[in-house]
Scaffold this motif. Structure first.
Motif, short mmCIF file in Angstrom:
data_model
loop_
_atom_site.label_atom_id
_atom_site.label_comp_id
_atom_site.label_asym_id
_atom_site.label_seq_id
_atom_site.Cartn_x
_atom_site.Cartn_y
_atom_site.Cartn_z
N GLY A 32 0.79 -1.22 0.00
CA GLY A 32 0.00 0.00 0.00
C GLY A 32 0.83 1.27 0.00
N ASP A 33 2.04 1.19 0.54
CA ASP A 33 2.90 2.38 0.55
C ASP A 33 3.93 2.37 -0.57
OD1 ASP A 33 4.31 0.33 1.76
OD2 ASP A 33 4.93 1.48 3.50
N GLY A 34 3.72 1.48 -1.57
CA GLY A 34 4.51 1.53 -2.79
C GLY A 34 5.76 0.68 -2.86
N TYR A 35 6.03 -0.13 -1.86
CA TYR A 35 7.20 -1.01 -1.89
C TYR A 35 6.90 -2.27 -2.69
CZ TYR A 35 9.54 1.70 1.73
OH TYR A 35 10.16 2.69 2.44
N TYR A 36 7.86 -2.73 -3.45
CA TYR A 36 7.76 -4.04 -4.09
C TYR A 36 8.52 -5.00 -3.18
CZ TYR A 36 7.75 -7.71 -7.60
OH TYR A 36 7.55 -8.90 -8.28
#
Length: 129
Positions: free
Chosen positions: A110-114
């Motif tokens: 949700g906070d953009g980390y892969y």
């Protein structure tokens, strides 16, 4: 406001049930370099400090009387390792799954980390770009 400058995390610590298995896990999959084994003969406490190139070290620890099954408690939640890109995350997650570890497949958080997450000795290890 902190009066300390140049603050950095020096190390994180993790109790494990099998010290040598943990050492080998972090060496094999994350390129750790293990320092000398420390043993306190009076308490039975043993540990290794593991280095990963630049940044903080990880201290893995064991002592007599630790429970055989991990318990949820306040404190350690996870450690995240940056491995250099999405392809590297995918490759390492696949290798860990092939070797029998429980892996939550790579995803975008949700906070953009892969990231992918592997469970080792009851603890979560995040693998990020």
């Amino acid at each position: 406001m902190s009066i300390v400058t140049n603050m950095k995390i020096e190390h994180a610590a993790l109790y494990v049930t099998d010290l040598e298995a943990a050492r080998n896990f972090f060496i094999k999959y994350f390129g750790a370099i293990a320092g000398e084994k420390y043993h306190n003969a009076a308490t039975g406490f043993t540990s290794y400090f593991l280095s990963f190139g630049e940044g903080a070290r990880l201290e893995i620890m064991n002592r007599p009387g630790l429970p055989d099954s991990p318990q949820i408690s306040l404190g350690y939640s996870h450690i995240a390792f940056s491995v250099g890109g999405k392809d590297c995350v995918d490759t390492l997650a696949e290798r860990l799954a092939t070797d029998g570890f429980k892996v939550c497949p790579p995803r975008i958080t949700g906070d953009g980390y892969y990231e992918a997450v592997v469970m080792f000795d009851g603890s979560a290890v995040e693998i990020t770009e």
